[in-house]
Design a protein around this motif. Structure first.
Motif, PDB file in Angstrom:
ATOM      1  N   TYR A  27       0.840  -1.206   0.000  1.00 19.85           N
ATOM      2  CA  TYR A  27       0.000   0.000   0.000  1.00 19.85           C
ATOM      3  C   TYR A  27       0.873   1.253   0.000  1.00 19.85           C
ATOM      4  CZ  TYR A  27      -3.528   3.411   1.329  1.00 19.85           C
ATOM      5  OH  TYR A  27      -4.349   4.499   1.349  1.00 19.85           O
ATOM      6  N   TYR A  28       1.952   1.238   0.786  1.00 18.54           N
ATOM      7  CA  TYR A  28       2.837   2.401   0.843  1.00 18.54           C
ATOM      8  C   TYR A  28       3.526   2.636  -0.496  1.00 18.54           C
ATOM      9  CZ  TYR A  28       6.714   5.408   2.134  1.00 18.54           C
ATOM     10  OH  TYR A  28       7.624   6.428   2.173  1.00 18.54           O
ATOM     11  N   ALA A  29       3.985   1.562  -1.138  1.00 18.54           N
ATOM     12  CA  ALA A  29       4.650   1.709  -2.433  1.00 18.54           C
ATOM     13  C   ALA A  29       3.701   2.248  -3.494  1.00 18.54           C
ATOM     14  CB  ALA A  29       5.233   0.370  -2.877  1.00 18.54           C
ATOM     15  N   ASP A  34       0.650   9.934  -3.280  1.00 16.80           N
ATOM     16  CA  ASP A  34      -0.709  10.477  -3.389  1.00 16.80           C
ATOM     17  C   ASP A  34      -0.873  11.633  -2.406  1.00 16.80           C
ATOM     18  OD1 ASP A  34      -1.016   8.470  -5.167  1.00 16.80           O
ATOM     19  OD2 ASP A  34      -2.327   7.222  -3.921  1.00 16.80           O
ATOM     20  N   ASN A  35      -1.522  12.684  -2.867  1.00 14.13           N
ATOM     21  CA  ASN A  35      -1.782  13.828  -1.988  1.00 14.13           C
ATOM     22  C   ASN A  35      -2.929  13.551  -1.015  1.00 14.13           C
ATOM     23  OD1 ASN A  35       0.247  15.335  -3.246  1.00 14.13           O
ATOM     24  ND2 ASN A  35      -1.149  16.032  -4.852  1.00 14.13           N
ATOM     25  N   ASN A  36      -3.916  12.788  -1.458  1.00 11.19           N
ATOM     26  CA  ASN A  36      -5.085  12.494  -0.629  1.00 11.19           C
ATOM     27  C   ASN A  36      -5.001  11.044  -0.146  1.00 11.19           C
ATOM     28  OD1 ASN A  36      -6.098  15.092  -1.148  1.00 11.19           O
ATOM     29  ND2 ASN A  36      -7.077  14.405  -3.046  1.00 11.19           N
ATOM     30  N   SER A  37      -4.044  10.752   0.720  1.00 13.00           N
ATOM     31  CA  SER A  37      -3.889   9.400   1.240  1.00 13.00           C
ATOM     32  C   SER A  37      -4.841   9.180   2.417  1.00 13.00           C
ATOM     33  CB  SER A  37      -2.447   9.162   1.690  1.00 13.00           C
ATOM     34  OG  SER A  37      -2.305   7.898   2.279  1.00 13.00           O
ATOM     35  N   GLU A  38      -5.248   7.933   2.626  1.00 10.94           N
ATOM     36  CA  GLU A  38      -6.148   7.613   3.735  1.00 10.94           C
ATOM     37  C   GLU A  38      -5.419   7.624   5.078  1.00 10.94           C
ATOM     38  OE1 GLU A  38      -8.059   3.935   2.956  1.00 10.94           O
ATOM     39  OE2 GLU A  38      -8.952   4.571   1.054  1.00 10.94           O
ATOM     40  N   PHE A  39      -4.100   7.464   5.061  1.00  2.00           N
ATOM     41  CA  PHE A  39      -3.327   7.437   6.310  1.00  2.00           C
ATOM     42  C   PHE A  39      -2.172   8.435   6.197  1.00  2.00           C
ATOM     43  CE2 PHE A  39      -4.846   3.162   5.209  1.00  2.00           C
ATOM     44  CZ  PHE A  39      -5.787   2.974   6.225  1.00  2.00           C
ATOM     45  N   ASP A  41      -0.785  10.469   8.384  1.00  7.01           N
ATOM     46  CA  ASP A  41       0.160  10.476   9.495  1.00  7.01           C
ATOM     47  C   ASP A  41       1.152   9.325   9.415  1.00  7.01           C
ATOM     48  OD1 ASP A  41      -1.904   8.720   9.783  1.00  7.01           O
ATOM     49  OD2 ASP A  41      -2.015   8.868  11.970  1.00  7.01           O
ATOM     50  N   LEU A  42       0.656   8.128   9.038  1.00  9.15           N
ATOM     51  CA  LEU A  42       1.554   6.983   8.922  1.00  9.15           C
ATOM     52  C   LEU A  42       2.503   7.148   7.731  1.00  9.15           C
ATOM     53  CD1 LEU A  42      -0.992   4.094   9.648  1.00  9.15           C
ATOM     54  CD2 LEU A  42       0.577   5.217  11.242  1.00  9.15           C
ATOM     55  N   MET A  43       1.987   7.718   6.628  1.00  9.53           N
ATOM     56  CA  MET A  43       2.844   7.951   5.456  1.00  9.53           C
ATOM     57  C   MET A  43       3.969   8.918   5.804  1.00  9.53           C
ATOM     58  SD  MET A  43       1.808   6.212   2.822  1.00  9.53           S
ATOM     59  CE  MET A  43       0.399   5.378   2.094  1.00  9.53           C
ATOM     60  N   ASP A  44       3.653   9.999   6.513  1.00  5.63           N
ATOM     61  CA  ASP A  44       4.676  10.983   6.870  1.00  5.63           C
ATOM     62  C   ASP A  44       5.701  10.396   7.827  1.00  5.63           C
ATOM     63  OD1 ASP A  44       3.356  12.788   5.295  1.00  5.63           O
ATOM     64  OD2 ASP A  44       2.249  13.717   6.951  1.00  5.63           O
ATOM     65  N   ALA A  45       5.278   9.503   8.727  1.00  8.84           N
ATOM     66  CA  ALA A  45       6.218   8.886   9.658  1.00  8.84           C
ATOM     67  C   ALA A  45       7.229   8.010   8.925  1.00  8.84           C
ATOM     68  CB  ALA A  45       5.455   8.071  10.703  1.00  8.84           C
ATOM     69  N   ILE A  46       6.762   7.253   7.937  1.00  3.46           N
ATOM     70  CA  ILE A  46       7.682   6.401   7.164  1.00  3.46           C
ATOM     71  C   ILE A  46       8.648   7.256   6.358  1.00  3.46           C
ATOM     72  CG2 ILE A  46       7.818   4.689   5.321  1.00  3.46           C
ATOM     73  CD1 ILE A  46       5.180   3.543   6.283  1.00  3.46           C
ATOM     74  N   LYS A  47       8.132   8.344   5.728  1.00  6.44           N
ATOM     75  CA  LYS A  47       8.997   9.210   4.929  1.00  6.44           C
ATOM     76  C   LYS A  47      10.052   9.888   5.797  1.00  6.44           C
ATOM     77  CE  LYS A  47       5.566  10.182   1.332  1.00  6.44           C
ATOM     78  NZ  LYS A  47       4.739  11.229   0.680  1.00  6.44           N
ATOM     79  N   ALA A  48       9.685  10.250   7.020  1.00  2.00           N
ATOM     80  CA  ALA A  48      10.664  10.871   7.913  1.00  2.00           C
ATOM     81  C   ALA A  48      11.782   9.897   8.278  1.00  2.00           C
ATOM     82  CB  ALA A  48       9.963  11.378   9.176  1.00  2.00           C
ATOM     83  N   CYS A  49      11.426   8.634   8.525  1.00  2.00           N
ATOM     84  CA  CYS A  49      12.454   7.623   8.821  1.00  2.00           C
ATOM     85  C   CYS A  49      13.365   7.381   7.629  1.00  2.00           C
ATOM     86  CB  CYS A  49      11.776   6.317   9.248  1.00  2.00           C
ATOM     87  SG  CYS A  49      10.872   6.415  10.807  1.00  2.00           S
TER      88      CYS A  49
END
Length: 238
Positions: A27-29, A34-39, A41-49
């Motif tokens: 799902y992340y890949a 996507d600008n309008n993701s359902e999650f 906060d979780l997407m931003d956490a993975i990108k920060a890591c």
């Protein structure tokens, strides 16, 4: 009385956890851009890591004076022009980077208007001319051919003094860091890696068995893992 098999239940729960992980990775890949993701906060956490890991790797490479080859992914010297593992060009010297080729402009000529047809009257055929009869000339006997006289000039042998030219062999120095051969006697730093040179002259070619020489540009290195020249990209010889 029948009891639960805890080992079986734990094994199946572990399988479910792995499936959850696989679903999340897929799902992340598929939706990380996507600008309008359902999650969000979780997407931003993975990108920060991912950004933190990338910055850490870049800092380690910078401190070790290394970079990543864009072709094979190997860690190479950051001033290399060619990868010493796959031989692909990774950089250009200053002022020698080729400019991108421009696509030729297609110039279309305007359509020409058809010229009006010119109607000409048919020409009348001219009357054939009557050629006068030519009397044959009397045959004359050919003159005998005479062989040309060849005059061979005589040259006197000239003697020229033979002078022996004595050329001095310039002193060369070998960089103690990268093994590069410096022929300039006034150079104070290595042209290849920038390390200060010793004042004493060193032999141009090392006698070690692991020394490699570039047959194209003369680059010398003692790195046993270097397969291609970092100056010209040619395969090195042992």
């Amino acid at each position: 009385m029948v009891t639960y098999d805890e080992n079986l239940l734990q094994a199946e729960q572990d399988k479910i956890e792995k499936v959850y992980t696989a679903i999340g990775e897929r799902y992340y890949a598929a939706h990380k851009d996507d600008n309008n993701s359902e999650f969000p906060d979780l997407m931003d956490a993975i990108k920060a890591c991912e950004q933190t890991m990338a910055d850490h790797k870049a800092e380690v490479l910078r401190q070790n004076e290394l970079m990543i080859c864009p072709s094979c992914g190997a860690e190479i010297y950051f001033k290399s022009f060619f990868c010493n593992f796959c031989g692909v060009r990774v950089a250009y010297p200053e002022g020698q980077k080729p400019e991108p080729e421009k696509e030729p402009e297609i110039v279309t000529e305007p359509e020409k208007e058809p010229e009006p047809e010119i109607v000409t009257e048919p020409e009348t055929e001219p009357e054939p001319e009557i050629e006068p009869e030519i009397e044959p000339e009397p045959e004359t006997a050919p003159e005998p051919e005479t062989e040309p006289v060849v005059v061979v000039p005589s040259y006197e042998k000239e003697t020229f003094p033979v002078t022996e030219e004595v050329t001095e062999i310039p002193q060369v120095r070998t960089c103690r860091s990268c093994g590069y051969i410096v022929t300039d006697p006034e150079a104070r730093f290595c042209d290849n890696c920038g390390v200060p040179l010793d004042d004493t002259a060193a032999p141009a070619v090392s006698a070690a068995s692991n020394t490699k020489h570039c047959p194209r540009c003369g680059f010398t290195t003692t790195d046993p893992d270097m397969l291609f020249c970092i100056e010209c990209g040619h395969r090195l010889e042992q």
